[in-house]
Enzyme design. Structure first.
Site, mmCIF file in Angstrom:
data_model
loop_
_atom_site.group_PDB
_atom_site.id
_atom_site.type_symbol
_atom_site.label_atom_id
_atom_site.label_comp_id
_atom_site.label_asym_id
_atom_site.label_seq_id
_atom_site.Cartn_x
_atom_site.Cartn_y
_atom_site.Cartn_z
ATOM 1 N N ASN A 41 -3.020 4.191 16.371
ATOM 2 C CA ASN A 41 -4.061 3.984 15.684
ATOM 3 C C ASN A 41 -4.555 2.423 15.867
ATOM 4 O O ASN A 41 -3.759 1.577 15.385
ATOM 5 C CB ASN A 41 -4.038 4.036 14.080
ATOM 6 C CG ASN A 41 -3.772 5.501 13.729
ATOM 7 O OD1 ASN A 41 -4.936 6.116 14.217
ATOM 8 N ND2 ASN A 41 -2.749 6.003 13.020
ATOM 9 N N GLY B 23 7.146 -1.951 6.061
ATOM 10 C CA GLY B 23 8.494 -2.477 5.928
ATOM 11 C C GLY B 23 9.675 -1.427 6.672
ATOM 12 O O GLY B 23 9.361 -0.435 6.719
ATOM 13 N N GLU B 24 10.800 -2.079 6.751
ATOM 14 C CA GLU B 24 11.942 -1.372 7.315
ATOM 15 C C GLU B 24 12.897 -0.963 6.353
ATOM 16 O O GLU B 24 13.578 -1.836 5.655
ATOM 17 C CB GLU B 24 12.522 -2.211 8.291
ATOM 18 C CG GLU B 24 13.861 -1.854 8.845
ATOM 19 C CD GLU B 24 13.841 -0.294 9.276
ATOM 20 O OE1 GLU B 24 13.085 0.112 9.903
ATOM 21 O OE2 GLU B 24 14.761 0.390 8.943
ATOM 22 N N CYS C 127 3.614 8.514 1.105
ATOM 23 C CA CYS C 127 4.325 7.476 2.020
ATOM 24 C C CYS C 127 4.348 6.265 1.495
ATOM 25 O O CYS C 127 3.524 5.735 0.928
ATOM 26 C CB CYS C 127 3.297 7.419 3.095
ATOM 27 S SG CYS C 127 3.525 6.279 4.603
ATOM 28 N N CYS D 19 2.483 -2.566 15.646
ATOM 29 C CA CYS D 19 2.130 -2.187 14.231
ATOM 30 C C CYS D 19 1.555 -3.400 13.321
ATOM 31 O O CYS D 19 1.903 -4.498 13.665
ATOM 32 C CB CYS D 19 3.684 -1.905 13.612
ATOM 33 S SG CYS D 19 3.612 -1.666 11.988
ATOM 34 N N CYS E 43 7.072 -4.887 15.291
ATOM 35 C CA CYS E 43 7.098 -3.948 16.638
ATOM 36 C C CYS E 43 5.494 -4.307 17.138
ATOM 37 O O CYS E 43 4.903 -4.658 16.339
ATOM 38 C CB CYS E 43 7.253 -2.730 16.067
ATOM 39 S SG CYS E 43 8.848 -2.058 15.540
ATOM 40 N N SER F 221 12.345 6.594 7.423
ATOM 41 C CA SER F 221 12.317 6.348 8.732
ATOM 42 C C SER F 221 12.760 4.842 9.016
ATOM 43 O O SER F 221 12.404 3.956 8.474
ATOM 44 C CB SER F 221 10.597 6.482 8.747
ATOM 45 O OG SER F 221 10.192 6.003 10.220
ATOM 46 N N CYS G 254 7.042 -6.954 6.928
ATOM 47 C CA CYS G 254 7.958 -6.479 7.603
ATOM 48 C C CYS G 254 8.621 -7.452 8.872
ATOM 49 O O CYS G 254 7.882 -8.225 9.403
ATOM 50 C CB CYS G 254 7.767 -5.216 8.556
ATOM 51 S SG CYS G 254 8.992 -4.177 9.416
ATOM 52 N N CYS H 119 -1.304 5.673 9.817
ATOM 53 C CA CYS H 119 -0.121 4.960 10.289
ATOM 54 C C CYS H 119 -0.419 3.753 11.061
ATOM 55 O O CYS H 119 -1.103 3.501 11.771
ATOM 56 C CB CYS H 119 0.816 5.737 11.402
ATOM 57 S SG CYS H 119 1.478 7.453 10.753
ATOM 58 N N GLU I 237 0.826 -1.108 0.004
ATOM 59 C CA GLU I 237 0.068 0.004 -0.152
ATOM 60 C C GLU I 237 0.945 1.375 0.028
ATOM 61 O O GLU I 237 1.906 1.276 0.601
ATOM 62 C CB GLU I 237 -0.819 0.129 1.257
ATOM 63 C CG GLU I 237 -1.998 -1.184 1.223
ATOM 64 C CD GLU I 237 -2.941 -1.061 2.287
ATOM 65 O OE1 GLU I 237 -3.842 -1.928 2.261
ATOM 66 O OE2 GLU I 237 -2.924 -0.277 3.224
ATOM 67 N N SER J 207 11.984 5.752 14.598
ATOM 68 C CA SER J 207 10.785 5.280 15.586
ATOM 69 C C SER J 207 11.197 5.052 16.927
ATOM 70 O O SER J 207 11.652 3.865 17.017
ATOM 71 C CB SER J 207 10.180 4.112 14.525
ATOM 72 O OG SER J 207 9.623 4.535 13.577
ATOM 73 N N LEU J 208 11.114 5.731 17.494
ATOM 74 C CA LEU J 208 11.756 5.673 19.067
ATOM 75 C C LEU J 208 10.603 5.052 19.891
ATOM 76 O O LEU J 208 10.715 3.894 20.509
ATOM 77 C CB LEU J 208 12.275 6.953 19.753
ATOM 78 C CG LEU J 208 13.066 6.875 20.948
ATOM 79 C CD1 LEU J 208 14.235 6.151 20.536
ATOM 80 C CD2 LEU J 208 13.487 8.156 21.723
ATOM 81 N N HIS J 209 9.601 5.421 19.940
ATOM 82 C CA HIS J 209 8.367 5.145 20.903
ATOM 83 C C HIS J 209 8.402 4.771 22.393
ATOM 84 O O HIS J 209 7.717 4.433 22.891
ATOM 85 C CB HIS J 209 7.846 3.922 20.208
ATOM 86 C CG HIS J 209 7.746 3.883 18.684
ATOM 87 N ND1 HIS J 209 6.996 5.044 18.182
ATOM 88 C CD2 HIS J 209 8.202 3.303 17.692
ATOM 89 C CE1 HIS J 209 6.875 4.764 16.737
ATOM 90 N NE2 HIS J 209 7.641 4.093 16.640
HETATM 91 N N1 SAH Z 1 9.968 0.619 9.758
HETATM 92 C C1 SAH Z 1 10.081 2.045 9.616
HETATM 93 C C2 SAH Z 1 9.180 2.428 8.814
HETATM 94 C C3 SAH Z 1 7.570 2.399 9.046
HETATM 95 S S1 SAH Z 1 7.158 3.798 9.691
HETATM 96 C C4 SAH Z 1 9.984 2.568 11.083
HETATM 97 O O1 SAH Z 1 9.890 1.891 11.981
HETATM 98 O O2 SAH Z 1 10.418 3.649 11.171
HETATM 99 C C5 SAH Z 1 5.454 3.712 10.382
HETATM 100 C C6 SAH Z 1 5.500 4.540 11.413
HETATM 101 O O3 SAH Z 1 4.084 4.607 11.901
HETATM 102 C C7 SAH Z 1 6.634 4.023 12.364
HETATM 103 O O4 SAH Z 1 6.817 5.290 13.310
HETATM 104 C C8 SAH Z 1 5.713 3.315 13.163
HETATM 105 O O5 SAH Z 1 6.143 2.946 14.545
HETATM 106 C C9 SAH Z 1 4.389 3.893 13.401
HETATM 107 N N2 SAH Z 1 3.097 2.944 13.636
HETATM 108 C C10 SAH Z 1 3.021 1.704 13.529
HETATM 109 N N3 SAH Z 1 2.050 1.355 13.661
HETATM 110 C C11 SAH Z 1 1.392 2.318 14.350
HETATM 111 C C12 SAH Z 1 0.003 2.304 14.840
HETATM 112 N N4 SAH Z 1 -0.880 1.279 14.984
HETATM 113 N N5 SAH Z 1 -0.267 3.641 15.313
HETATM 114 C C13 SAH Z 1 0.428 4.489 15.262
HETATM 115 N N6 SAH Z 1 1.619 4.694 14.895
HETATM 116 C C14 SAH Z 1 1.824 3.276 14.219
#
Ligand code: SAH
Length: 375
Positions: free
Chosen positions: A307, A175-176, A114, A128, A125, A207, A121, A350, A101, A229-231
């Site tokens: 989300n 994907g990464e 995007c 995700c 995570c 990213s 992937c 996202c 997508e 993507s720190l989180h």
């Molecule tokens: N693998 C890369 C690219 C994916 S980017 C990365 O991790 O950065 C997608 C972004 O959306 C990332 O920051 C990811 O952590 C975030 N994301 C993934 N699932 C999500 C969700 N359910 N709600 C909000 N953000 C999410």
């Protein structure tokens, strides 16, 4: 150095994914002048042409020759949806049955695309939905560039010499990107090329969940912007949310990002992506820790309210909770933005990009069982 180019059961080279140096090498192997590369690239990327016969500044003889050795082929769009807010989403079919997508988010005179870099992937995570589907394979450079090519092609009434539906590109789809290094670098270089899409280095963002050895190498290939993507602000929590952290912990990751920024010729900030999950990483203590670990790193923080998707087990924070977290960071002098959810009526937000992944791991099966248990 030319790598073999992937073709779809066809010995002809797909020119769509070749950065300029490779198109030039291709023409010089044919005994042609390098400027042909620029002409053909402009036809392909700036005018959206896939038929050599339409390339009017190329001689008939060369066009005939090109047809026998090259093709220009983007992934097939099987579905396009336009959200109430103008966000567009495409599902593109890949050979082998999987699909990916791509989303375009228009905002004033900007258009942010995007793009996906892999089918599924491998990183898993915990929050995700792409990760829950497992992994199939890397996308080739033409499958990545094909996403911008298809996105622009969907605007049939534009003046391509003036109008630019895509001004920004973020590698934030499925994907990464840094686990598909060569193909991502080729596509990034092509997207930034003035004979292709002229996306500026500040408007193209890779990213990553934190593949440190690849961040360390990136500076040799590109000067694009970086998002991480720190989180989570500490290793214990990040190990849970972003399992690749067990291999490359936070301090190693942030040092690597800092050295990437230091190599750039301009002053640039990294984007720190922080998906806020209710009750998991949204407390005052997390904000305090985050402020502490980001000291010394030029960055802006992008908060992404989680989300939800079926069976995730996580909850979205309320607007007040998001604002409170933002205020804590702001008070410490951090630059913070909150990502507004766009296109959620068409599942384009996202973490909602799922496509259809022919999973090669057993992960999707495990997830389906979990989903049945949790509802
Ligand atoms: N693998 C890369 C690219 C994916 S980017 C990365 O991790 O950065 C997608 C972004 O959306 C990332 O920051 C990811 O952590 C975030 N994301 C993934 N699932 C999500 C969700 N359910 N709600 C909000 N953000 C999410």
């Amino acid at each position: 150095m030319t790598r073999p180019v992937e073709t779809k059961g066809d010995a002809r080279v797909n020119l769509l994914g070749l950065p300029r140096a490779k198109v030039e090498a291709f023409f010089s192997e044919m005994g042609e002048k390098p400027f042909r590369a620029k002409q053909v690239m402009q036809w392909i990327h700036q005018f959206g042409i896939s038929d050599f016969d339409e390339m009017s500044n190329i001689s008939k003889a060369l066009r005939e020759k090109l047809k026998t050795v090259a093709i220009i082929e983007a992934p097939e769009v099987v579905y396009q949806n336009i959200s109430k807010d103008g966000t567009r989403k495409w599902v593109m079919k890949m050979p082998g049955g999987s699909s990916i997508e791509t989303v375009l988010i228009p905002e004033g005179n900007r258009g942010t695309l995007c793009v996906s870099s892999q089918i599924g992937c491998a990183l898993d995570c915990s929050f995700c939905s792409t990760g829950k589907q497992g992994f199939n394979r890397n996308l080739s450079a033409e499958e990545i560039v094909g996403q911008i090519w298809n996105a622009i092609a969907s605007f049939d009434n534009i003046d391509r010499t003036k109008d630019r539906p895509v001004t920004n590109v973020v590698f934030m789809g499925m994907g990464e990107p840094l686990l598909n290094f060569d193909n991502v670098m080729d596509s990034v270089n092509l997207m930034m090329d003035d004979f292709a899409y002229s996306i500026s280095k500040r408007r193209l963002t890779i990213s990553t969940a934190g593949v440190v050895p690849a961040i360390d190498r990136m500076g040799q290939y590109t000067d694009a912007s970086i998002a991480v993507s720190l989180h989570a602000p500490n290793d214990a929590l990040r190990n849970e949310l972003v399992p690749v952290n067990k291999k490359y912990p936070i301090d190693v990751l942030l040092k690597s990002v800092k050295s990437y920024l230091d190599q750039l010729s301009d002053k640039r900030k990294a984007t720190i992506e922080y998906t806020l999950i209710a009750g998991v990483n949204d407390r005052k203590q997390h904000a305090d820790e985050l402020i502490e670990i980001l000291k010394g790193l030029p960055c802006k923080i992008n908060l992404i309210p989680f989300n939800p998707f079926p069976g995730s087990g996580y909850k979205k924070p309320s607007n007040t909770e998001v604002r409170t977290f933002q205020d804590w960071l702001n008070k410490a002098g951090c630059l913070v933005t909150v990502r507004t959810t766009r296109g959620d009526d068409i599942d384009a937000a996202c973490g909602q990009l799922v496509g259809r992944v022919e999973d090669r791991t057993r992960r999707s099966e495990r997830y389906i069982k979990l989903k049945q248990v949790s509802g």
